[in-house]
Motif scaffolding. Structure first.
Motif, PDB file in Angstrom:
ATOM      1  N   PHE A 140      39.978  31.320  39.396  1.00 58.13           N
ATOM      2  CA  PHE A 140      39.242  31.938  40.496  1.00 58.13           C
ATOM      3  C   PHE A 140      39.933  31.607  41.820  1.00 58.13           C
ATOM      4  CE2 PHE A 140      36.101  32.368  43.775  1.00 58.13           C
ATOM      5  CZ  PHE A 140      35.375  33.488  43.402  1.00 58.13           C
ATOM      6  N   GLY A 141      40.370  32.644  42.522  1.00 59.09           N
ATOM      7  CA  GLY A 141      40.986  32.462  43.821  1.00 59.09           C
ATOM      8  C   GLY A 141      42.232  31.599  43.812  1.00 59.09           C
ATOM      9  N   GLN A 187      35.983  36.111  32.887  1.00 58.65           N
ATOM     10  CA  GLN A 187      37.393  36.488  32.826  1.00 58.65           C
ATOM     11  C   GLN A 187      37.711  37.576  33.839  1.00 58.65           C
ATOM     12  OE1 GLN A 187      39.064  39.107  29.572  1.00 58.65           O
ATOM     13  NE2 GLN A 187      39.916  37.154  28.901  1.00 58.65           N
ATOM     14  N   GLY A 188      36.846  38.588  33.906  1.00 55.64           N
ATOM     15  CA  GLY A 188      37.067  39.686  34.838  1.00 55.64           C
ATOM     16  C   GLY A 188      36.977  39.252  36.290  1.00 55.64           C
ATOM     17  N   ARG A 193      37.624  36.311  37.526  1.00 57.13           N
ATOM     18  CA  ARG A 193      38.833  35.547  37.866  1.00 57.13           C
ATOM     19  C   ARG A 193      40.016  36.471  38.125  1.00 57.13           C
ATOM     20  NH1 ARG A 193      36.583  31.888  33.742  1.00 57.13           N
ATOM     21  NH2 ARG A 193      36.093  29.896  34.773  1.00 57.13           N
ATOM     22  N   GLN A 194      40.123  37.548  37.360  1.00 59.81           N
ATOM     23  CA  GLN A 194      41.231  38.477  37.569  1.00 59.81           C
ATOM     24  C   GLN A 194      41.084  39.217  38.894  1.00 59.81           C
ATOM     25  OE1 GLN A 194      41.183  40.895  34.043  1.00 59.81           O
ATOM     26  NE2 GLN A 194      42.322  39.406  32.831  1.00 59.81           N
ATOM     27  N   VAL A 195      39.854  39.596  39.244  1.00 57.53           N
ATOM     28  CA  VAL A 195      39.620  40.293  40.504  1.00 57.53           C
ATOM     29  C   VAL A 195      39.884  39.369  41.686  1.00 57.53           C
ATOM     30  CG1 VAL A 195      37.864  41.372  41.948  1.00 57.53           C
ATOM     31  CG2 VAL A 195      38.001  41.944  39.519  1.00 57.53           C
ATOM     32  N   ARG A 196      39.469  38.108  41.576  1.00 61.87           N
ATOM     33  CA  ARG A 196      39.630  37.153  42.666  1.00 61.87           C
ATOM     34  C   ARG A 196      40.938  36.383  42.557  1.00 61.87           C
ATOM     35  NH1 ARG A 196      38.907  37.780  46.634  1.00 61.87           N
ATOM     36  NH2 ARG A 196      38.838  35.594  47.256  1.00 61.87           N
ATOM     37  N   PHE A 197      41.919  36.961  41.871  1.00 65.20           N
ATOM     38  CA  PHE A 197      43.176  36.265  41.628  1.00 65.20           C
ATOM     39  C   PHE A 197      44.091  36.273  42.848  1.00 65.20           C
ATOM     40  CE2 PHE A 197      47.354  36.092  39.164  1.00 65.20           C
ATOM     41  CZ  PHE A 197      47.281  34.708  39.036  1.00 65.20           C
ATOM     42  N   SER A 198      43.733  37.037  43.887  1.00 57.47           N
ATOM     43  CA  SER A 198      44.609  37.165  45.045  1.00 57.47           C
ATOM     44  C   SER A 198      44.509  35.980  45.995  1.00 57.47           C
ATOM     45  CB  SER A 198      44.272  38.453  45.813  1.00 57.47           C
ATOM     46  OG  SER A 198      42.916  38.447  46.213  1.00 57.47           O
ATOM     47  N   GLY A 199      43.620  35.032  45.718  1.00 57.09           N
ATOM     48  CA  GLY A 199      43.484  33.873  46.589  1.00 57.09           C
ATOM     49  C   GLY A 199      42.331  34.012  47.561  1.00 57.09           C
TER      50      GLY A 199
END
Length: 230
Positions: free
Chosen positions: A80-81, A120-121, A123-129
């Motif tokens: 997350f992030g 899981q989803g 974390r992928q959406v918020r993967f940009s930091g």
């Protein structure tokens, strides 16, 4: 007929000459490369990518955006992030002020399952930091030590037991001493400051075990529930 044979012989000779020239050029190029290598034998070879580009927690921050690594948004491990990951349920060696934990549970839904893939989803959406461009700020780099603690192991075969797993997993993380102000008085039943736990669900059922965990640590609480449907 003789003229045709002569033309064929001429063309064949041209092809042979072209092949010989190509081979000669290749040999000369190879020899030049060998000589060049011998002349630079004292050079120190580069040892892989620049060390400063590798991810080091709380170091090597990207100038200007407060990020913690130089990876692109499509590379790296999905936390997350881009927060540091630690298996908090398996070990208490790493302390935190705020922890993200997943509750991949949806077998209590009455219509459409799929929320088990929510953690899981998200974390992928918020993967940009966590960096916010208009505000020029990253809340993940504030006072708190924040971790992604992974997911609570949740069975998909027994709803009652799954609810118990979520409650115990959440309470285990909630009742540990925080990284900051561990000795400071707080609003918990024991009068201590506790860490904050943010849970990624999961269908609506997970609210029940989470509330039970919070009540066990703090006593009666009030709930503000935001429900959105697409």
């Amino acid at each position: 007929m003789t003229g045709i044979l002569e033309q064929v012989e001429i063309r064949f000779s041209h092809i042979k000459l072209a092949v010989m020239l190509t081979r000669s050029i290749y040999v000369l190029s190879l020899a030049a490369a060998v000589l060049a290598h011998e002349e630079h034998h004292d050079q120190t070879p580069i040892q892989g990518p620049h060390e400063g580009l590798w991810y080091k927690p709380y170091e090597n921050r990207i100038p200007g955006d407060g990020g913690t690594q130089a990876d692109s948004v499509f590379s790296g491990i999905s936390t997350f992030g881009r927060l540091p990951y630690f298996p908090c349920l398996a070990s208490d060696q790493e302390k935190y002020d705020i922890a993200f934990i997943g509750a991949p549970f949806d077998t209590a839904t009455s219509y459409r399952p799929g929320a088990r893939f929510g953690p899981q989803g998200i974390r992928q959406v918020r993967f940009s930091g966590g960096y916010n461009v208009p505000l020029d700020a990253n809340p993940f780099n504030s006072w708190a030590k924040i971790l992604d603690c992974g997911d609570i192991p949740v069975t998909s075969y027994d709803n009652a037991y799954a609810i118990q797993q979520i409650e115990q997993g959440h309470n285990l993380l909630l009742t540990r001493p925080p990284f900051t102000d561990a000795q400071k008085p707080g609003p918990s039943k024991l009068g201590k400051t506790l860490p904050r736990i943010i849970t990624l669900g999961g269908d609506h059922t997970i609210t029940l075990p989470l509330l039970r965990s919070v009540v066990a640590a703090y006593g009666p609480v009030s709930v503000i529930h935001f429900d959105s449907h697409l």
